[in-house]
Enzyme design. Structure first.
Site, PDB file in Angstrom:
ATOM      1  N   ASP A 225      -0.121  -7.591   1.269  1.00  0.00           N
ATOM      2  CA  ASP A 225       0.315  -6.355   1.624  1.00  0.00           C
ATOM      3  C   ASP A 225       2.033  -6.155   1.464  1.00  0.00           C
ATOM      4  OD1 ASP A 225      -0.205  -3.478   1.378  1.00  0.00           O
ATOM      5  OD2 ASP A 225      -0.268  -3.424   3.572  1.00  0.00           O
TER       6      ASP A 225
ATOM      7  N   ASN B 244       5.327   4.494   9.203  1.00  0.00           N
ATOM      8  CA  ASN B 244       6.135   2.996   9.816  1.00  0.00           C
ATOM      9  C   ASN B 244       5.799   1.906   8.688  1.00  0.00           C
ATOM     10  OD1 ASN B 244       5.874   4.195  12.918  1.00  0.00           O
ATOM     11  ND2 ASN B 244       7.724   3.149  12.250  1.00  0.00           N
ATOM     12  N   SER B 245       4.932   1.929   8.082  1.00  0.00           N
ATOM     13  CA  SER B 245       4.465   0.981   7.057  1.00  0.00           C
ATOM     14  C   SER B 245       5.785   0.615   6.266  1.00  0.00           C
ATOM     15  CB  SER B 245       3.350   1.535   6.206  1.00  0.00           C
ATOM     16  OG  SER B 245       2.265   1.523   6.825  1.00  0.00           O
TER      17      SER B 245
ATOM     18  N   LEU C 271      -3.380 -26.200  -0.241  1.00  0.00           N
ATOM     19  CA  LEU C 271      -3.765 -27.384   0.315  1.00  0.00           C
ATOM     20  C   LEU C 271      -4.992 -27.994  -0.413  1.00  0.00           C
ATOM     21  CD1 LEU C 271      -3.184 -29.281   2.651  1.00  0.00           C
ATOM     22  CD2 LEU C 271      -4.310 -27.816   4.277  1.00  0.00           C
ATOM     23  N   GLY C 272      -5.910 -27.155  -0.750  1.00  0.00           N
ATOM     24  CA  GLY C 272      -7.284 -27.449  -1.356  1.00  0.00           C
ATOM     25  C   GLY C 272      -8.151 -27.733  -0.542  1.00  0.00           C
ATOM     26  N   VAL C 273      -8.645 -26.976   0.458  1.00  0.00           N
ATOM     27  CA  VAL C 273      -9.447 -27.089   1.628  1.00  0.00           C
ATOM     28  C   VAL C 273     -10.026 -25.825   1.875  1.00  0.00           C
ATOM     29  CG1 VAL C 273      -8.586 -29.323   2.321  1.00  0.00           C
ATOM     30  CG2 VAL C 273      -7.840 -26.880   3.301  1.00  0.00           C
ATOM     31  N   THR C 274     -11.212 -25.827   2.544  1.00  0.00           N
ATOM     32  CA  THR C 274     -11.750 -24.676   3.038  1.00  0.00           C
ATOM     33  C   THR C 274     -11.886 -24.919   4.806  1.00  0.00           C
ATOM     34  OG1 THR C 274     -14.158 -25.533   2.622  1.00  0.00           O
ATOM     35  CG2 THR C 274     -13.384 -23.912   1.246  1.00  0.00           C
TER      36      THR C 274
ATOM     37  N   HIS D 255       0.848  -1.315   0.057  1.00  0.00           N
ATOM     38  CA  HIS D 255       0.231   0.090   0.124  1.00  0.00           C
ATOM     39  C   HIS D 255       0.879   1.300  -0.011  1.00  0.00           C
ATOM     40  CE1 HIS D 255       0.146  -0.156   4.578  1.00  0.00           C
ATOM     41  NE2 HIS D 255       0.599   0.989   4.379  1.00  0.00           N
TER      42      HIS D 255
END
Length: 508
Positions: free
Chosen positions: A164, A240-241, A296-299, A132
């Protein structure tokens, strides 16, 4: 003796006493004056030799190391200014100054200066910062100032909105380089320093402790976001970002990214991307120009008390698999919905974002060892991670199911999307292969829509609407359609990304 002689003798004795007393007082006064004179000429001695050396103090308390750490790390932290279009993008929370005003501002596209920090990660000029800080920057309008006040033009090497993070390159050699530490070894309560450029105050150092780990504060505006921040009470402010969060060994353990604030300035808590994730992202951006995300292929969702009771677990722990991607890494390893991941490569996980971050630091093709709880038993399973091909593959659901036998009709896709007039989009993910139940996940919220200011967020799972359970897109569309026609208040019961349930009511 005559009476007269006695009187004379008495008077004489009194006079003698007065004279003696006067002499004694005189001598005492002289002695006092002499004492004062001695004080006036007393010599004050100076010494450059401290009572305790820095090394001795460092053995007493880690805080006495701050001086050496600051001297070592400050040269590796840079100041960044970027010129960005004033419209067409959401301004970051870092300090902004308008470049054009008045008549010429109306004739020329307006720009703003965003400022931030960065950390030098290679001696030939690669710099790690927040996305950002430089997102949308005008070509050749990124300026990087080193600690020694030299200034260079910065070139964007790559950006990753999901974490980010971004990498810049400057044309310099033999630069001081930060030492990257292992953020998995960071403990709550240990001392840390935040180094950056808040409010354009160059090379500012603040101190605090690690307040918490694996924080998901939902500040990254991307559906594929990875948030597992290190939380610190070291003062972090605008500017500080992209700066460094370092431990008492002088190692980079995080990239300062955000603050928790109602005023826009420091109010006690800041958040940093863990160094292990930041380093992996930086390496990918430098080598490939983009991040190659392991999958990983999962929810998933965090296990809460209700889930632990439902799955007959002896304690509340781990991360529940709520859906498995067809032909994905997890399915190939024979993982199932309602399996609970207890650890990955021997490291325990208790929050969904924690597991997500530990997978995100891996590379596609890496083999990870998962400890799994299933039906009262615990076992280990090796899984070869896949690779995320597109941002639409939130859970890597991409193929259609096979047609049902006998009728030639096609089943519903394992993942579906629908957009609603209230201003949000929902992704429906099949809870298990062949199941008719779908997990309804908010995948996008339109800015300025009726739903945008309700507290609902991307990644929330919709459980009920108007207290009616919804398990597929059709039932959700039917209920919302009735509400729209009747112009009623709408009530959503959702599960947040950290597994908590809440109800939100609003006027559509």
């Amino acid at each position: 003796m005559k009476k007269r002689d006695r009187y004379l003798t008495g008077i004489l004795l009194v006079l003698i006493g007065i004279i003696i007393g006067t002499l004694m007082a005189y001598y005492q006064q002289q002695n006092s004056v002499n004492d004062q004179a001695e004080v006036d000429v007393t010599e004050v001695k100076h010494s450059d030799r401290p009572i305790f050396s820095d090394e001795q103090l460092a053995k007493i308390d880690d805080r006495f190391l701050f001086k050496q750490i600051s001297e070592r790390v400050k040269p590796t932290v840079v100041y960044i200014e970027a010129s960005v279009p004033f419209s067409g993008r959401r301004m970051p929370d870092d300090e902004i100054h308008n470049d054009e005003d008045g008549f010429w501002g109306d004739m020329i596209p307006k720009r703003a200066q965003t400022v931030g920090s960065g950390v030098i990660i290679s001696s030939d000029g690669y710099i790690l910062t927040n996305n950002h800080v430089i997102d949308g920057a005008v070509d050749d309008q990124i300026e990087v100032t080193l600690n020694d006040k030299r200034t260079f033009k910065g070139r964007i090497v790559g950006q990753d909105p999901t974490t980010d993070l971004a990498v810049l390159k400057i044309g310099a050699k033999n630069l001081p380089v930060v030492t990257i530490g292992n953020s998995d070894k960071v403990d709550v309560g240990e001392w840390v320093l935040a180094i950056g450029n808040p409010f354009r105050l160059r090379s500012t150092v603040t101190a605090g402790i690690v307040s918490a780990l694996s924080r998901d504060v939902q500040i990254i505006n991307d559906r594929m976001r990875v948030e597992s921040f290190i939380q610190t009470d070291a003062a972090i402010n605008k500017g500080n970002s992209g700066g460094a969060l370092v431990n008492t060994g002088g190692e980079l353990i995080g990239v300062n990214t955000a603050i928790a604030s109602q005023s826009g300035n420091y109010q006690g808590y800041g958040f940093a991307v863990p160094s292990n994730l930041a380093a992996k992202v930086a390496e990918d951006l430098i080598e490939y120009g983009k991040v190659r995300r392991a999958l990983l292929g999962v929810t998933i969702r965090s296990v809460n008390a209700a889930t632990a009771k439902e799955l007959q677990m002896d304690e509340i722990r781990g991360v529940q698999i709520t859906g498995v991607s067809p032909n994905g890494a997890a399915e190939k390893a024979q993982l199932q919905a309602d399996d609970v991941v207890l650890s990955i490569d021997g490291e325990k996980v208790s929050e969904s974002n924690q597991l997500q971050q530990k997978v995100a630091v891996k590379h596609p093709g890496d083999i990870v060892e998962l400890q799994i709880y299933r039906d009262g038993k615990v076992f280990t399973q090796n899984v070869e991670l896949g690779m995320l091909e597109s941002t639409e593959e939130l859970a890597s659901y991409s193929r259609q199911e096979e047609p049902e036998q006998g009728n030639g009709a096609e089943q519903k896709q394992a993942v579906q999307f629908a957009t609603f007039e209230m201003g949000f989009r929902v992704m429906a993910v099949r809870s298990a292969p062949g199941s008719s139940i779908f997990n309804l996940i908010i995948s996008d919220i339109r800015s300025g829509s009726p739903i945008a200011d309700t507290g609902l967020r991307e990644g929330f799972r919709i459980l009920k609407v108007q207290n009616q359970k919804v398990e597929d897109l059709e039932s959700l569309q039917d209920i919302l359609g009735e509400i729209t026609q009747k112009n009623e208040l709408v009530s959503f019961t959702v599960e947040t990304r950290n597994g908590r349930q809440k109800t939100v009511t609003f006027q559509p």
